[in-house]
Structures are given as structure tokens and as C-alpha cells.
Design an enzyme around this catalytic site. Sequence first.
Site, PDB file in Angstrom:
ATOM      1  N   LEU A 131       0.816  -1.217   0.000  1.00 35.57           N
ATOM      2  CA  LEU A 131       0.000   0.000   0.000  1.00 35.57           C
ATOM      3  C   LEU A 131       0.847   1.264   0.000  1.00 35.57           C
ATOM      4  O   LEU A 131       0.428   2.290  -0.533  1.00 35.57           O
ATOM      5  CB  LEU A 131      -0.914   0.003   1.230  1.00 35.57           C
ATOM      6  CG  LEU A 131      -1.801   1.239   1.428  1.00 35.57           C
ATOM      7  CD1 LEU A 131      -2.874   1.301   0.342  1.00 35.57           C
ATOM      8  CD2 LEU A 131      -2.437   1.234   2.814  1.00 35.57           C
ATOM      9  N   TYR A 132       2.017   1.219   0.593  1.00 35.53           N
ATOM     10  CA  TYR A 132       2.831   2.420   0.777  1.00 35.53           C
ATOM     11  C   TYR A 132       3.341   2.909  -0.575  1.00 35.53           C
ATOM     12  O   TYR A 132       4.272   2.335  -1.162  1.00 35.53           O
ATOM     13  CB  TYR A 132       4.003   2.154   1.709  1.00 35.53           C
ATOM     14  CG  TYR A 132       3.633   1.635   3.083  1.00 35.53           C
ATOM     15  CD1 TYR A 132       2.311   1.688   3.557  1.00 35.53           C
ATOM     16  CD2 TYR A 132       4.599   1.082   3.921  1.00 35.53           C
ATOM     17  CE1 TYR A 132       1.980   1.207   4.810  1.00 35.53           C
ATOM     18  CE2 TYR A 132       4.273   0.601   5.187  1.00 35.53           C
ATOM     19  CZ  TYR A 132       2.968   0.661   5.613  1.00 35.53           C
ATOM     20  OH  TYR A 132       2.639   0.187   6.852  1.00 35.53           O
ATOM     21  N   GLY A 133       2.721   3.975  -1.056  1.00 33.52           N
ATOM     22  CA  GLY A 133       3.080   4.477  -2.382  1.00 33.52           C
ATOM     23  C   GLY A 133       2.717   3.511  -3.485  1.00 33.52           C
ATOM     24  O   GLY A 133       3.286   3.571  -4.576  1.00 33.52           O
TER      25      GLY A 133
END
Length: 375
Positions: free
Chosen positions: A72-74
Site C-alpha cells: 500500500l505504501y506508495g
Amino acid sequence: MSTPDAPTGSTPFYRQLSPTCGLRVSPVALGTLTFGRGEELTHMGDLDADRAAEMLSRAHEAGINLIDTANLYGRGVAEEVVAAALKKLDHAEDFLITTKARMVIGDGPNDGGASRWHLLREVDRSLARLGRDHIDLFYLHQWDGQTPLEETLETMDTLVRSGKIRYYGVSNYMGWQLQKSLRVCEAHGFVKPVAQQILYSAYTRTAEYEQIPAALDAGISTQPWSPLNMGLLTGKWRRGQQPDGPARLKDGTGQEMRVPDWDRLYDVVDALEEVAGRHGATIPQVALAWTLTRPGVHNTAVAARNLDQLEDLLGYAALELTEEDRTAIDRVGRPEIMYPHWHQADMAGERLGAADRDIIGTIGEQVAGQFGARG
């Protein structure tokens, strides 16, 4: 306060990831919400590979051996930055890597969830971005109320047995969801999750109602994320004062952390500051040290925007909180007494088990103080 020397592999500094597995990890995992560039969640930070490598190198010196990231991160950029940063280090293989999947990361009908299709695809994508042949610890990032749990857990069993992941856990599950997952694994002979990753801090303590007791009962560990409440427990947020510079809370209101009681938050910060003053420490160091003393907590994930922030956080390891310190923080941060916890404390407190003694037992003290104990 000086940062302690880097520990060796034989030191008690390292902890088992969970009572149900033998993997040894540092008490702190370096989170990567601050790794990225110009994509989703970049209000958290945008460290490129060079700056991330500096951060990882310093973390390695301090004995940190676990990196916490997620697809999900970036939308995968953080994983790419982790891989690029590790290529710059001579000790890249010393790090264990945690990543996650389940959240929606695209516009397609199967770009989220815990289906076999989505999880297998996302594990392969994460492995490609990370440049590794396995994931050391994989978290199901959220509950999926529509995919049959048997499908999800059979997929995790397959991934462990294939060697693509070594261990797995659940993240942001309710207590009953964790327990149901364990029961399904037992019924089908699937490999079980070994840890849960949840929001937990000196202020956000609703996990004490169900999530932590459920994990204690099951013998698995708890890994809090954001023990500083996305910066709310750094001392930058005070009564009538908000940070002037960049903050991980993008709207400047704290809404992302769903703060229902700002007065109690400020009381917790005041207590952290009082304890910090007694030890010559900082508020973030005390908040981190307190979290690591809590029942069932084996490890916690923290992130930093720069080396100065990381250096400050690393000072937690030289801090030994006294019982007086822990009580001062615990007293102002205790969650509201809810049914059936007060009823169990009041009417059944003579037979508390290991999973509820620290939680309901503490609530029982509140009941006695507020309403008077029953004779």
C-alpha cells in the site's frame, strides 16, 4: 542521553517474534511509510534510496534487523525504495523484511481483498519489487468480510509451505476475527499466524478490550504500529499548539488518528513529558519504551523522516522505566470502562486468567476507585 552501542546477535536485546515461532527480531522494526516519491501517502515522507540507505545503515548499527513495509505504501514504491537502498549496503542480508497485502491498490475488481487471486498476485509483485525470493513476515493487512476465511488461510498455508513467505500474521483484526482465524487453521491443519500488527500506544489503547487479550490467550505476539500516534505523541502537539513544519497527519487536525478526546491526549503527553524529565529523555523515547513494556508486545514498528528523528527514537533502548513511570502514564491513558469488562471485574474478578488479568485487573482498580468494590 547517548544512544547505546550496537548489540550483538547473542544479546537479550533481541526477542522472539512470537511465543509460537523461533525467529528473533529487534524490539523495534524500521517502518517505511516515509519511503517514497510523489505517490500515495507521500505526506508521510518521501525518502529516496540514498536517504533511505543512510537510515537503514544507522538502524543496522543500532541492532535493528527488521524492516516493515507494505504494498500500500506508495502503491509499491516503498518496497522499491527498500530494495534500492539495501543494494547500497554491505549488510543487506542481515535485515528481515515484513510486507503486507489486502488493501485496495488499484481500480480493478480484484485489486483488493484477501482472495487467493489477489494475495498470490500481490506476494509475487512484492517479491519482484523487493528483489528477494521470500518474505520473512507477511501480514494480512485487514479483514475481508466477503472472501471465505478458508480461502484466505489456505492461501497463506500454501505460501508458507512453498517458501515464498516464512511466517505470517494478521493486521487490524478484531479479537473475534483473530480467534476465528486460528480456529479455521486448527480445523484444516493450516499453518497458523504468529503475530498481529495493530494500532496501540500510550493514548490509543482500545486494543486492550479484545485484541491484546485475544492474542495473549492464543499465545501469539502483538506488534503495535504507530506507537507515537502518527506524531501526536512526540510533544509537537500540545494544548493550543500544533506543529509548524511538516507533519505525518496530512490535514493538520489529527483526524486520521480518530482522536475522540483531545484533553486526554494532552494529559498523556504531559505524563510522558514528566517521565522524560526524570530520566533526561525525550517524549518519543518514553512513549516507545512504555509501549514495549506492555503485555504481549514483543516488537513495535516506528518510522522517521530523517536521521535526527531516528537518532532520537533509538535512545529508547537506554531508558529503563520504573514502576512509578509506567503507572503515571498508564493512569492517564487507560481506556474508558466498557461492558462487559466492568461487570467481569466487579463480579468475577476472583478468577481472572492470564489473558485478562492485566487488562480487566487494571479496570477492576478503576471500578473500585469510581464505584466502590463489592463486598
